[in-house]
Design an enzyme around this catalytic site. Structure first.
Site, short mmCIF file in Angstrom:
data_model
loop_
_atom_site.label_atom_id
_atom_site.label_comp_id
_atom_site.label_asym_id
_atom_site.label_seq_id
_atom_site.Cartn_x
_atom_site.Cartn_y
_atom_site.Cartn_z
N ASN A 25 8.39 2.72 5.27
CA ASN A 25 7.07 2.24 5.70
C ASN A 25 7.22 1.46 7.00
O ASN A 25 7.70 0.32 6.99
CB ASN A 25 6.45 1.38 4.60
CG ASN A 25 5.10 0.83 4.99
OD1 ASN A 25 4.47 1.28 5.95
ND2 ASN A 25 4.64 -0.16 4.25
N LYS A 27 4.85 0.28 8.83
CA LYS A 27 3.77 -0.70 8.99
C LYS A 27 3.21 -0.60 10.42
O LYS A 27 3.05 0.50 10.94
CB LYS A 27 4.26 -2.10 8.62
CG LYS A 27 4.89 -2.14 7.22
CD LYS A 27 5.26 -3.51 6.75
CE LYS A 27 5.88 -3.44 5.37
NZ LYS A 27 6.17 -4.78 4.81
N HIS A 112 -0.70 -1.01 -1.26
CA HIS A 112 0.35 -1.89 -0.77
C HIS A 112 -0.15 -3.33 -0.78
O HIS A 112 -1.32 -3.60 -0.53
CB HIS A 112 0.78 -1.47 0.64
CG HIS A 112 2.04 -2.14 1.09
ND1 HIS A 112 2.06 -3.42 1.59
CD2 HIS A 112 3.33 -1.70 1.12
CE1 HIS A 112 3.30 -3.75 1.91
NE2 HIS A 112 4.09 -2.72 1.64
N GLU A 114 0.06 -5.68 1.26
CA GLU A 114 -0.59 -6.13 2.49
C GLU A 114 -2.04 -5.65 2.56
O GLU A 114 -2.90 -6.33 3.11
CB GLU A 114 0.23 -5.67 3.70
CG GLU A 114 1.53 -6.43 3.83
CD GLU A 114 2.63 -5.69 4.54
OE1 GLU A 114 3.77 -6.18 4.51
OE2 GLU A 114 2.36 -4.61 5.12
N GLU A 182 6.82 -3.45 -5.98
CA GLU A 182 7.17 -4.30 -4.85
C GLU A 182 6.77 -5.75 -5.16
O GLU A 182 5.61 -6.13 -4.95
CB GLU A 182 6.46 -3.84 -3.59
CG GLU A 182 6.92 -2.49 -3.08
CD GLU A 182 6.52 -2.30 -1.62
OE1 GLU A 182 7.42 -2.13 -0.79
OE2 GLU A 182 5.32 -2.35 -1.32
N GLY A 188 9.80 -8.51 2.92
CA GLY A 188 10.01 -9.08 4.24
C GLY A 188 10.55 -10.49 4.26
O GLY A 188 10.62 -11.12 5.31
N SER A 228 12.69 -6.03 0.63
CA SER A 228 13.91 -6.44 1.33
C SER A 228 15.11 -5.57 0.94
O SER A 228 16.24 -6.06 0.80
CB SER A 228 14.22 -7.93 1.08
OG SER A 228 13.19 -8.74 1.60
#
Length: 269
Positions: A25, A27, A112, A114, A182, A188, A228
């Site tokens: 991904n 992003k 996701h 985000e 996730e 991240g 990560s």
């Protein structure tokens, strides 16, 4: 399978392991086209023998889809990071699942963290997106996961169940529906779930699928880990029974992403 087809089932009828799947991904990255071309060149160096052992999908920004479609080698599929709730129409800044399929995407990310937490995408929104993606013939990587405060309050399973429960009854083809676990606290941050934490969560998610859709669906569905993931930590994670691959963020923007793919391929018996 090839870059635009779903010829391979995620599991074999004789009970062999599910087919591994790795997603990259990107992003809202990278900013420069030179970086895009450099990554494509690095990915094209991946061994075809490894790509035959798993499904590999890169999720670039919408602006980079055509570049990847025209330049990635066979065996690397391209997916969309998002698709809107509707079909085509007067929705400035959006694109539909059907449009994504038309330009060569074979997968789409849905749910996701985000999208959920930054763009306020609701559980109901994700259900609608699953329906639209299925209508368009796209495969889906459906993301679930808990915030740090949820994990500290022992609510990991409750959060993941709430995100999955209304979606699972909609699934019509388990070869085109992948769950990505996730944990939001690991995305991240450099903090990765231990292999034991990942296996515990994946096993629990598989039981949720079993309760809602039955044992065949539970054994068929592939569950990725994301958060990560790096070339250094992926070996222990992929060795777990219920970890069927990875959804990789930052590490997929580096040439060494191929090392993660190689590790997953090496784990295939």
């Amino acid at each position: 399978f090839g870059s635009n087809s779903f010829d391979c089932a995620p599991w074999k009828e004789d009970g062999m392991p599910r087919r591994a799947i790795v997603g990259g991904n990107w992003k809202c990255n990278p900013e420069k086209m030179d970086a895009v071309h450099s990554l494509v060149a690095a990915f094209n160096e991946m061994e075809s023998e490894n790509l035959e052992k798993l499904d590999l999908v890169i999720f670039p920004s919408a602006l980079h889809v055509s570049t990847l479609k025209s330049s990635l080698k066979d065996g690397i599929a391209v997916g969309a990071q998002n698709a809107c709730l509707s079909g085509c129409g007067a929705f400035t800044g959006e694109w539909s699942a059907g449009m994504a399929r038309e330009v060569g995407c074979s997968w789409v990310l849905i749910g996701h963290s985000e999208r959920r937490h930054i763009f306020s995408e609701s559980i109901e929104d994700t259900v609608k997106k699953v329906e639209k993606a299925q209508e368009a013939g796209l495969g889906m990587i459906f993301c679930v996961g808990e915030l740090l405060e949820d994990r500290e309050a022992a609510r990991t399973l409750a959060v993941c169940t709430a995100q999955l429960q209304p979606v699972l009854p909609k699934v019509s083809d388990w070869s085109k529906f992948v769950i990505a676990y996730e944990p939001v606290w690991a995305i991240g941050t450099g903090v990765v779930a231990s292999k034991e934490q990942a296996q515990e969560a994946h096993q629990a998610i598989r039981e949720v699928v079993r309760d809602i859709r039955g044992p065949e669906a539970a054994e068929a569905v592939r569950i990725q880990y994301g958060g990560s993931v790096t070339p250094e930590n992926c070996s222990g994670l992929i060795s777990q029974e219920d970890v069927d691959g990875f959804l990789v963020g930052g590490a997929s923007l580096k040439p060494t992403f191929g090392s993660i793919v190689e590790t997953v391929a090496a784990n295939v018996s």
